[in-house]
Design a protein around this motif. Structure first.
Motif: not given
Length: 263
Positions: A81, A116-117, A132, A134, A184-186, A188, A207
């Motif tokens: 990531q 990853w958004s 975002h 990745t 993926w909307e997770i 931060n 994540l």
């Protein structure tokens, strides 16, 4: 060649090393790890960065990846990531650099470039605000472990049925849910996040947890060479997996140990 090291913290499920992950990885036998998942330093001046040079980012990964590949099982996975290296408001997408290194290894196959958004972050003044990062998911070998059913999410239209043809009247979607896709909307981990510790760039448990559920069997081994405050460890324990991790910062290893004991 295996070497002996002293672990910062160890029990039946967890082994944590305070120091260079290259030293830790030398103690891991060939093809024993089910999943390597991590978020490495971006070389932008954080306390754990060696420099601000993107060339050093490349060099450190070129040294580490042969060992990462060695300890990963056939059929196992490597998930990296990363975001962007930023200097003087100019961005370099780090996943491009990681892919350029790993594509040279014939045993690895890129399965997904996951976006990853997240909804919050620093507000940019001279470009659009970044929201975002990745995750590059590589499998080791053409046959690989992937449990999609374990990470399915609710269908948008769960009662939808086929309206014609041989399957008329039958459900048109999987009753277990849909594939979560590669976006993926997770959230931060910001200052108000329930998981927040002293680590400035903390990896959210959710994540790592989705990757662990989908890419490892229960009882499998997860390795994080840049574990930070131990989010990937907590995710592994939540899913009944074993964990090996390292970090050069003593303070972060201490935080990780506290989180493990709290868990």
């Amino acid at each position: 060649m295996s070497v002996a090291i002293e672990h910062f913290y160890s029990n039946k499920e967890v082994k944590i090393y305070n120091g260079d992950s290259l030293k830790l990885i030398q103690t891991i036998p060939d093809e024993t790890v089910d999943l390597v998942v991590t978020s490495p330093p971006y070389f932008m001046g954080k306390e754990y960065d060696r420099s601000k040079k993107v060339e050093d980012f490349i060099e450190s990964h070129q040294a580490l990846f042969p060992e990462i590949i060695r300890v990963t099982k056939k059929g196992g996975s490597i998930c990296w990531q990363v975001g962007y290296h930023s200097e003087k408001n100019v961005l370099i997408p780090l996943d491009y650099l990681i892919y350029d290194i790993l594509k040279k290894h014939e045993s690895l196959f890129l399965r997904n470039r996951i976006i990853w958004s997240f909804g919050h972050g620093l507000h940019a003044k001279y470009r659009f605000s970044g929201r975002h990062e990745t995750v590059l998911w590589f499998s080791k070998g053409k046959d690989y472990y992937f449990d999609l059913d374990s990470v399915r999410i609710p269908q948008k239209y769960p009662g939808k049925r086929h309206y014609k043809g041989e399957k008329k009247g039958e459900f048109s979607s999987n009753p277990l849910g849909k594939n979560p896709s590669d976006v993926w909307e997770i959230p931060n981990v910001n200052s108000n996040h329930i998981e927040k510790t002293e680590h400035p760039c903390q990896f959210p448990i959710a994540l790592a947890q989705r990757l662990i559920k989908a890419l490892t069997p229960e009882g499998g081994i997860v390795f994080d060479p840049y574990m930070g405050s131990g989010s990937s460890c907590i995710a592994a324990l939540l899913e009944k997996r074993k964990f090996i991790g390292a970090d050069t910062e003593l303070n972060y290893c201490t935080i990780a140990k506290e989180r493990i004991l709290d868990f």
